[in-house]
Write an enzyme that holds these catalytic residues in place. Sequence first.
Site, PDB file in Angstrom:
ATOM      1  N   GLY A  90      -1.670  -5.763   4.316  1.00 54.30           N
ATOM      2  CA  GLY A  90      -1.762  -6.513   3.069  1.00 54.30           C
ATOM      3  C   GLY A  90      -1.758  -8.013   3.307  1.00 54.30           C
ATOM      4  O   GLY A  90      -2.487  -8.763   2.648  1.00 54.30           O
ATOM      5  N   VAL A 142       9.289  -4.212   8.241  1.00 54.23           N
ATOM      6  CA  VAL A 142       8.195  -4.084   9.205  1.00 54.23           C
ATOM      7  C   VAL A 142       8.114  -2.640   9.687  1.00 54.23           C
ATOM      8  O   VAL A 142       9.121  -1.943   9.778  1.00 54.23           O
ATOM      9  CB  VAL A 142       8.433  -5.039  10.396  1.00 54.23           C
ATOM     10  CG1 VAL A 142       7.334  -4.903  11.435  1.00 54.23           C
ATOM     11  CG2 VAL A 142       8.523  -6.475   9.896  1.00 54.23           C
ATOM     12  N   LYS A 154       0.851  -1.193   0.000  1.00 52.42           N
ATOM     13  CA  LYS A 154       0.000   0.000   0.000  1.00 52.42           C
ATOM     14  C   LYS A 154       0.887   1.244   0.000  1.00 52.42           C
ATOM     15  O   LYS A 154       1.793   1.370   0.821  1.00 52.42           O
ATOM     16  CB  LYS A 154      -0.892   0.020   1.244  1.00 52.42           C
ATOM     17  CG  LYS A 154      -1.683   1.313   1.428  1.00 52.42           C
ATOM     18  CD  LYS A 154      -2.215   1.445   2.844  1.00 52.42           C
ATOM     19  CE  LYS A 154      -1.132   1.642   3.864  1.00 52.42           C
ATOM     20  NZ  LYS A 154      -0.564   3.028   3.875  1.00 52.42           N
ATOM     21  N   GLY A 182       2.412  -3.450   4.993  1.00 50.30           N
ATOM     22  CA  GLY A 182       2.785  -4.849   4.840  1.00 50.30           C
ATOM     23  C   GLY A 182       1.911  -5.794   5.642  1.00 50.30           C
ATOM     24  O   GLY A 182       1.384  -6.780   5.118  1.00 50.30           O
ATOM     25  N   ASP A 230      -6.238   0.036   7.553  1.00 51.32           N
ATOM     26  CA  ASP A 230      -5.668  -0.243   6.230  1.00 51.32           C
ATOM     27  C   ASP A 230      -6.134  -1.570   5.633  1.00 51.32           C
ATOM     28  O   ASP A 230      -5.962  -1.801   4.431  1.00 51.32           O
ATOM     29  CB  ASP A 230      -4.135  -0.249   6.299  1.00 51.32           C
ATOM     30  CG  ASP A 230      -3.551   1.145   6.450  1.00 51.32           C
ATOM     31  OD1 ASP A 230      -4.307   2.125   6.269  1.00 51.32           O
ATOM     32  OD2 ASP A 230      -2.353   1.255   6.755  1.00 51.32           O
TER      33      ASP A 230
END
Length: 304
Positions: A116, A107, A20, A113, A148
Amino acid sequence: MISTVQDSLEGHFHVLTPIKLNLALHIVGQRTDGYHLLESLVYFSLSGDCLSYAPCERDRFILTGPFAKGLSCNSINLAVRARDFMHKTFPRSAKPSSFQLMKTLPVASGIGGGSGDAASILNILRQKWKLDCSCEELAEMSLALGADVPMCLFALEYQQPLFVKGIGNDVTRLEEACSIAMVLVNHGQKIATETIFNALEKRNHPPLKINPVALKTVSSLVEVLQETRNDLFIPALKIAPQLAEVLSTLDESGSLFSRMSGSGATCFGIFKDQQAAQKAAAFIKSMHPNWFVKSIITLGRSSQ
């Protein structure tokens, strides 16, 4: 739709999870419960962590990869929470699953991350369990996992950039937006999202105004981005002054536009095409071998 890399055995497959990228991020307010209200132009690339799925007799979760160190396989991990969330939400349809997550993305780096990964698990189990649940319905429920996660679900389903408002729950698909070649760079310092938001001196910045027509080509997109901001950059820069060097390096490598994504510390550069992005990535990696550097292509229409 899921980005399927391999379908070698029945029921077994691998996917690359979404990255993202907040090309613009305006903080326009804050709710009484503490959630910040944002307006963001969000692009995605299906080239993130590698997630393997297989049916099994008992739930299993394995972490591997260059960025797996320090991560856990329990409920602290957002991907594990996503799996458990599906079991609790759909108990009658739930079946045991084996997931192996190869962490190839840094991270706490501002590129979603973990979100997703979580969205990919939700999407896989929705399909494998044959749930009578639309992407929109699952996205609304998954807001409990983080702001997110829903937008990453939409990226998997519709393969398009998004205009996101509110706390991440108000999503508009940008069907005319073109795909762009980018280079991601992270110098290695983790930045906690909560720390950056707490450091904000102002929480009612001007709104983000985007004309979807201007997203049809790379050149017009870059022009539009010049008039936008990432309101989290200033507090992030105070915590990680190396961000200035990263952005300068991207500019020197030929980036048409460079900016920090999300709360950092990953920065991106936009390039005219994939060849230029790959050349720039090789240059940056040669200059800074310890940095994370990745050339990607985002979801969107062809700009040709």
